[in-house]
Design a protein around this motif. Structure first.
Motif, PDB file in Angstrom:
ATOM      1  N   TRP A 192       0.819  -1.205   0.000  1.00 13.98           N
ATOM      2  CA  TRP A 192       0.000   0.000   0.000  1.00 13.98           C
ATOM      3  C   TRP A 192       0.861   1.267   0.000  1.00 13.98           C
ATOM      4  N   HIS A 193       1.844   1.297   0.890  1.00  6.72           N
ATOM      5  CA  HIS A 193       2.692   2.489   0.968  1.00  6.72           C
ATOM      6  C   HIS A 193       3.514   2.678  -0.306  1.00  6.72           C
ATOM      7  N   LEU A 194       4.082   1.617  -0.829  1.00  8.57           N
ATOM      8  CA  LEU A 194       4.876   1.741  -2.051  1.00  8.57           C
ATOM      9  C   LEU A 194       4.019   2.169  -3.229  1.00  8.57           C
ATOM     10  N   ALA A 195       2.852   1.540  -3.369  1.00  6.71           N
ATOM     11  CA  ALA A 195       1.991   1.861  -4.512  1.00  6.71           C
ATOM     12  C   ALA A 195       1.451   3.279  -4.426  1.00  6.71           C
ATOM     13  N   THR A 196       0.957   3.658  -3.246  1.00  5.88           N
ATOM     14  CA  THR A 196       0.398   5.013  -3.124  1.00  5.88           C
ATOM     15  C   THR A 196       1.477   6.084  -3.271  1.00  5.88           C
ATOM     16  N   ASP A 197       2.647   5.841  -2.680  1.00  5.74           N
ATOM     17  CA  ASP A 197       3.738   6.814  -2.826  1.00  5.74           C
ATOM     18  C   ASP A 197       4.161   6.937  -4.281  1.00  5.74           C
ATOM     19  N   TYR A 198       4.241   5.814  -4.974  1.00  4.88           N
ATOM     20  CA  TYR A 198       4.663   5.855  -6.381  1.00  4.88           C
ATOM     21  C   TYR A 198       3.638   6.606  -7.230  1.00  4.88           C
ATOM     22  N   LEU A 199       2.346   6.281  -7.057  1.00  2.00           N
ATOM     23  CA  LEU A 199       1.318   6.944  -7.858  1.00  2.00           C
ATOM     24  C   LEU A 199       1.244   8.436  -7.540  1.00  2.00           C
ATOM     25  N   LEU A 200       1.362   8.784  -6.254  1.00  5.77           N
ATOM     26  CA  LEU A 200       1.337  10.201  -5.902  1.00  5.77           C
ATOM     27  C   LEU A 200       2.556  10.937  -6.456  1.00  5.77           C
TER      28      LEU A 200
END
Length: 458
Positions: free
Chosen positions: A35-43
Motif C-alpha cells: 500500500w505504501h509503495l503503490a500510493t507513494d509511487y502513484l502520488l
C-alpha cells in the motif's frame, strides 16, 4: 486470555489459530508495504506530472502577462484541464482565477510562502468535497504566483480499489491459514489419535491392541517403543492372570474340604458349647466369603484371558434382564423394558454376570435394586440399575470399579460385605464388549449404575 484458558484449548485449534494468525501477520505486513509503495509511487508520478504541467503553464502565463494582460482570462480558461481543475494567478494587480471557483482563501495556509524560485510547493487537501493536489510556483518576472489545483478523483478511486483488494486478500489469506493449519494439524495429529485410541483400548483391557508400523523416521521409534511396552505389559498381565488362576484352582480343593467339614460341624452345632458355636459361626461366614473371593478370582483370571470373540452371539438384553431379575434372590425391582428386542453382540454368560453383580451390589450396599431399565439410544443399548441407598460419593465413582475397592464400605468385615471384585468384574466384562460403565446419582436419591453397549442389528 489467561494461560489456563489457552491450555484448555485443543492442540488442533491452537495450531490452526497459530497458522491463521501467522499468515495474517505476514500478509498484513506485505499488504501495508504494498500500500505504501503503490500510493507513494502513484502520488509521486501525479506530482511530477503536475509539476511539468504547472511549469509549462506558468511560462505561458508569464509570456502573456509580459505582452498584454487583457487576454489572461481567456488563456487561463484554455489551460484548465477539466471541470474540477482550478487555476489561480497572483499578480501585483490582484488574483485571477479560472475553472472551478476556488478562492485564494481556500488554499492551505503557508502554501505560497513555501515556494522558491524553480522549486514549487505542493499540498493535498479537499476543496468543496473534491480531493485535489495543489501546485504553487513563483512567477519570477511578474513577481506573482501561479497556483493550479489538480483533481485526484481518479487516483482516489484507484486507492479505494487497491485498499479493498489488499484487505480482502489479507482476510482471505488469514482464513486460508486457519484451514491450512487445521489440515496440517489433522495430518500431524493422526498418529497421536491412533496412539490415544490404542492406549485407551489397552486401558480397557484389550491387551492385543498395538500401534501400526510407522514409515516416518520420527514416529517409527515411538511406535516400536510403545508396542514393545505393550508386549511387556501383556506378558505381565497374562503371567499374573495365570498365577491368580493357578492359586485359585489350588485353593478350591482345600476350601471345599474346609467348607464340607464346617457344614458337618454346623449340623452338630447344638451339641457344642456356646463359645464353640460362636467360633463355628464366624468360621462359616469367613469360609463363605473366602469361597466367593476364590470364585471371583477365577472369574477375573478368565476375564484377563484373550477374548477372540468366538463366544459372542446376538443377545436380546431385554430378555436377559427379565430372566436375570427373575432368578435373583433379591426382591424384584420395577422393570422398564421396551417391547422391541434390544440386540447386542455379546457373550451371554458375561452379560448375565454383569447384571447379577449389579443386582448383588445394590442388595449389599444400596438397600436393594428399585428399578432396572433398558433402552436403545443413538446406536447404543443402555442398561440402568437404580438402588435405594445413599448414593456413591462423586470422588469414589471411578474408584469403586477398581479391584478390591469397596468404597465407603472398605472397613466392613461382616458376612455380607463382599470381596470388592464384583464391580471390577462388571467393568472388565463391559470393556471387553467395547462398552462403558459408570455410576451416577439417581433422581430422588440413591445410586444409578449405567452400562452402555454397542447396539447390534439382526
Amino acid at each position: 486470555m489467561s494461560a489456563a484458558s489457552v491450555s484448555r484449548l485443543s492442540l488442533r485449534f491452537r495450531v490452526s489459530a497459530a497458522f491463521g494468525l501467522g499468515l495474517l501477520v505476514v500478509v498484513s505486513v506485505l499488504s501495508a508495504a504494498t500500500w505504501h509503495l503503490a500510493t507513494d509511487y502513484l502520488l509521486n508520478q501525479r506530482q511530477q506530472s503536475a509539476d511539468r504541467h504547472a511549469r509549462i503553464n506558468a511560462r505561458l502565463v508569464e509570456n502573456e502577462v509580459r505582452d498584454r494582460t487583457d487576454g489572461l482570462g481567456e488563456l487561463l480558461s484554455g489551460l484548465t484541464s477539466g471541470p474540477n481543475s482550478t487555476i489561480l494567478v497572483s499578480l501585483p494587480g490582484g488574483w485571477h482565477t479560472a475553472g472551478r471557483p476556488i478562492g485564494p482563501a481556500d488554499l492551505p495556509p503557508g502554501l505560497l510562502s513555501r515556494t522558491r524560485p524553480g522549486a514549487p510547493a505542493h499540498d493535498r487537501f479537499t476543496a468543496d468535497g473534491v480531493p485535489v493536489l495543489v501546485v504553487a510556483q513563483q512567477l519570477a518576472k511578474s513577481k506573482g504566483y501561479y497556483v493550479e489545483l489538480h483533481p485526484l478523483l481518479g487516483l482516489e478511486r484507484t486507492f479505494r480499489k487497491l485498499r479493498m483488494i489488499l484487505v480482502a486478500g489479507t482476510v482471505t489469506c488469514g482464513l486460508f491459514g486457519v484451514v491450512l493449519g487445521a489440515w496440517a494439524a489433522r495430518r500431524a495429529l493422526r498418529p497421536l489419535a491412533a496412539f490415544t485410541e490404542t492406549a485407551a483400548r489397552i486401558a480397557r483391557g484389550d491387551m492385543r491392541a498395538r500401534l501400526p508400523e510407522q514409515a516416518g523416521p520420527d514416529l517409527a521409534p515411538l511406535a516400536a517403543t510403545f508396542n514393545a511396552t505393550a508386549d511387556a505389559l501383556e506378558r505381565r498381565v497374562r503371567r499374573d492372570a495365570r498365577f491368580a488362576a493357578d492359586v485359585s484352582h489350588e485353593l478350591r480343593s482345600p476350601l471345599t474340604t474346609m467348607t464340607t467339614v464346617a457344614e458337618v460341624l454346623e449340623r452338630r452345632r447344638d451339641a457344642m458349647p456356646a463359645p464353640a458355636q460362636k467360633a463355628l459361626q464366624l468360621l462359616l461366614a469367613e469360609l463363605h466369603r473366602f469361597r466367593g473371593m476364590v470364585l471371583d478370582l477365577l472369574e477375573i483370571s478368565a476375564v484377563d484371558q484373550a477374548d477372540n470373540g468366538e463366544e459372542r452371539e446376538l443377545v436380546d438384553l431385554g430378555s436377559l434382564v427379565r430372566s436375570g431379575v427373575a432368578s435373583s434372590p433379591a426382591p424384584r425391582p420395577a422393570l422398564e423394558l421396551p417391547s422391541e428386542p434390544l440386540l447386542v453382540a455379546a457373550d451371554r454368560r458375561r452379560l448375565d454376570r454383569v447384571l447379577a453383580n449389579l443386582l448383588d451390589n445394590a442388595a449389599r450396599y444400596g438397600g436393594g435394586a428399585v428399578r432396572v431399565a433398558a433402552h436403545a439410544c443413538h446406536g447404543v443399548v443402555r442398561l440402568e440399575v437404580d438402588d435405594a441407598g445413599d448414593g456413591v460419593p462423586a470422588e469414589l465413582r471411578e474408584r469403586i470399579f477398581e479391584r478390591f475397592s469397596r468404597g465407603v464400605h472398605a472397613g466392613r468385615r461382616d458376612p455380607g460385605s463382599g470381596t470388592g471384585l464384583g464391580l471390577a468384574i462388571v467393568a472388565d466384562h463391559v470393556y471387553r464388549h467395547e462398552g462403558r460403565v459408570w455410576a451416577e446419582g439417581r433422581p430422588g436419591g440413591g445410586a444409578r449404575f449405567v452400562v452402555e453397549l454397542p447396539q447390534a442389528h439382526g
